[in-house]
Design an enzyme around this catalytic site. Structure first.
Site, PDB file in Angstrom:
ATOM      1  N   SER A 140       0.858  -1.177   0.000  1.00  0.00           N
ATOM      2  CA  SER A 140       0.000   0.000   0.000  1.00  0.00           C
ATOM      3  C   SER A 140       0.897   1.231   0.000  1.00  0.00           C
ATOM      4  O   SER A 140       1.803   1.339   0.820  1.00  0.00           O
ATOM      5  CB  SER A 140      -0.858  -0.046   1.266  1.00  0.00           C
ATOM      6  N   LYS A 166      -1.397  -0.996  -4.148  1.00  0.00           N
ATOM      7  CA  LYS A 166      -2.577  -0.190  -3.816  1.00  0.00           C
ATOM      8  C   LYS A 166      -2.143   1.250  -3.618  1.00  0.00           C
ATOM      9  O   LYS A 166      -1.120   1.524  -2.995  1.00  0.00           O
ATOM     10  CB  LYS A 166      -3.194  -0.759  -2.538  1.00  0.00           C
ATOM     11  N   LYS A 168      -3.233   5.060  -2.262  1.00  0.00           N
ATOM     12  CA  LYS A 168      -4.183   5.890  -1.525  1.00  0.00           C
ATOM     13  C   LYS A 168      -4.577   7.047  -2.448  1.00  0.00           C
ATOM     14  O   LYS A 168      -3.705   7.630  -3.100  1.00  0.00           O
ATOM     15  CB  LYS A 168      -3.530   6.444  -0.255  1.00  0.00           C
ATOM     16  N   ASP A 193      -7.549   3.177  -2.825  1.00  0.00           N
ATOM     17  CA  ASP A 193      -8.249   3.237  -1.538  1.00  0.00           C
ATOM     18  C   ASP A 193      -8.420   4.699  -1.158  1.00  0.00           C
ATOM     19  O   ASP A 193      -7.442   5.442  -1.081  1.00  0.00           O
ATOM     20  CB  ASP A 193      -7.415   2.504  -0.476  1.00  0.00           C
ATOM     21  N   GLU A 218     -11.555   0.986  -3.316  1.00  0.00           N
ATOM     22  CA  GLU A 218     -11.845   0.665  -1.920  1.00  0.00           C
ATOM     23  C   GLU A 218     -12.378   1.877  -1.163  1.00  0.00           C
ATOM     24  O   GLU A 218     -11.790   2.953  -1.219  1.00  0.00           O
ATOM     25  CB  GLU A 218     -10.539   0.160  -1.280  1.00  0.00           C
ATOM     26  N   ASP A 243     -14.170  -1.394   3.383  1.00  0.00           N
ATOM     27  CA  ASP A 243     -13.221  -1.545   4.494  1.00  0.00           C
ATOM     28  C   ASP A 243     -13.882  -0.954   5.745  1.00  0.00           C
ATOM     29  O   ASP A 243     -14.583  -1.660   6.477  1.00  0.00           O
ATOM     30  CB  ASP A 243     -11.914  -0.827   4.115  1.00  0.00           C
ATOM     31  N   LYS A 267     -10.178  -6.683   8.082  1.00  0.00           N
ATOM     32  CA  LYS A 267      -9.091  -6.312   8.984  1.00  0.00           C
ATOM     33  C   LYS A 267      -9.395  -6.904  10.348  1.00  0.00           C
ATOM     34  O   LYS A 267     -10.476  -6.695  10.892  1.00  0.00           O
ATOM     35  CB  LYS A 267      -8.974  -4.790   9.106  1.00  0.00           C
ATOM     36  N   GLY A 295      -4.286  -4.261   6.382  1.00  0.00           N
ATOM     37  CA  GLY A 295      -3.356  -4.091   7.494  1.00  0.00           C
ATOM     38  C   GLY A 295      -3.458  -2.709   8.105  1.00  0.00           C
ATOM     39  O   GLY A 295      -4.035  -1.787   7.528  1.00  0.00           O
TER      40      GLY A 295
HETATM   41 MG   LIG Z   1      -8.661   0.717   3.349  1.00  0.00          MG
END
Ligand SMILES: [Mg+2]
Length: 376
Positions: A140, A166, A168, A193, A218, A243, A267, A295
């Site tokens: 990520s 991934k 952000k 995400d 996400e 999430d 998670k 995570g």
């Molecule tokens: Mg997330």
């Protein structure tokens, strides 16, 4: 497996670890993390470790390190002390009257699972019902100062062998960085995400992401806004992943009913431990929804629990279980979690399957709490 256990001592260690690379999300930037390690000691002298991986600020979830400390020390640890049990489900039932506070519960629940696996001489993954012997890890990447900085980060991680990256995203850092990474890596398993930062006014912008063949988008909208997630999912091919929205198995049932997701991020921390995480996995699997394990930049203890959970059959997408070294120069377990070509081995040793580095924990401890005979 029916060995009777009884926790006679319980300890919390608030441990501060410097991060190798500062991490920026849509809400904050961090140079070090404080997590709370939970140590449960059985009458036999065996110990089980868990990790409360709460952020220090209430931006991902309502909890903070301080609130977790309060709930764990005043409610959860006293509830599990001196009570005979044979399966972690029974302990989860003991603290079910504590509402919410899932991160705090997750650390205690994980420690109970580790103790249980050790007492029954099986690896944690086996105790959970996992069959996989290795787990594919994704990384990520945070919001970088420039697109070039981001591309450098992607280059590094792809070169290290991680098969999924991934990104952000946040307003002002969405379509263009995705376009740049996709242009550089046409076939990369790429997902984004947003940590819930967009609103229904941004539907059109999010629909623009559909052309990049992302594995998933996400949590674009606020946690409770399941209706807008369902609305977006109806208009795009890209799967919507939830999430923050899913804190309980009931949340998952509602989201499934609304068709608000096609992928689930499980998670351990957000769901309140391995016990509810396993149940969410089973429900998603029954509904045909693929899952992966997210995570919270866990230290080794929480990281290994994530690896063990990811060994369950429904975890068919790469999980956030990258190597310790991506976050910490030295980890609280030995050996550290390693990823070879983006693959992490599921530990085969009993219990956690890694030794806990007490000296390192002690050296980095900023607060301690203990319940047990010597404290009475
Ligand atoms: Mg997330």
């Amino acid at each position: 497996m029916s060995t009777e256990l009884k926790i006679v001592a319980a300890r919390l260690h608030r441990v501060r670890m410097p991060l190798v690379h500062e991490f920026q999300t849509s809400s904050h930037r961090k140079a070090f993390l404080d997590h709370i390690l939970v140590e449960l000691e059985d009458a036999s002298g065996a110990t089980g470790w868990g990790e409360i991986a709460s952020s220090s600020d209430p931006y991902y979830a309502p909890e903070t390190v301080e609130s977790c400390w309060h709930i764990a020390s005043q409610y959860l640890l006293p509830a599990v002390l001196d009570r005979p049990w044979t399966h972690p489900d029974q302990l989860a039932a003991v603290w079910s009257k504590v509402r919410g506070n899932n991160f705090a519960k997750a650390g205690v629940d994980t420690a109970a699972w580790v103790l249980y696996a050790g007492a029954n001489s099986v690896p944690l993954a086996t105790a959970l019902g996992g069959k996989r012997t290795e787990v594919v890890a994704g990384v990520s990447l945070g919001i970088e100062p420039t697109i070039d900085d981001l591309l450098t980060q992607v280059d590094t991680q792809v070169a290290a062998g991680y098969p999924r990256v991934k990104l952000k995203i946040a307003p002002g850092w969405d379509v263009e960085p995705v376009r740049a990474v996709r242009a550089a890596y046409p076939d990369l398993d790429l997902h984004v995400d947003a940590n819930g930062i967009y609103t229904a006014d941004d539907l059109k912008l999010l629909q623009e992401l559909d052309e990049f063949g992302l594995t998933m988008i996400e949590q674009p909208f606020a946690p409770r806004d399941l209706l807008t997630h369902a609305r977006l999912q109806r208009t795009i091919e890209t799967p919507v992943c939830l999430d923050e929205s899913i804190e309980t198995v009931d949340d998952l049932q509602t989201a499934l009913q609304l068709e608000a997701l096609q992928v689930l991020n499980i998670k351990v921390s957000r769901m309140g431990g391995l016990t509810p995480a396993r149940e969410a996995h089973d429900r998603a699997q029954a509904a045909g929804i693929p899952v992966w394990c997210g995570g919270m930049h866990e230290f080794g203890i929480g990281r290994v629990a994530n690896v063990a959970l990811s060994s369950l059959a429904g975890f068919t997408l790469p999980s956030d279980v990258s190597a310790s070294e991506k976050y910490y120069a030295r980890d609280v377990i030995e050996p550290a979690v390693v990823a070879v070509e983006g693959v992490v081995q599921v530990p085969g040793g009993t219990g956690l399957g890694h030794a806990v580095d007490r000296a390192l924990i002690e050296a980095n401890t900023v607060a301690e709490f203990a319940l047990g005979p010597e404290q009475e």
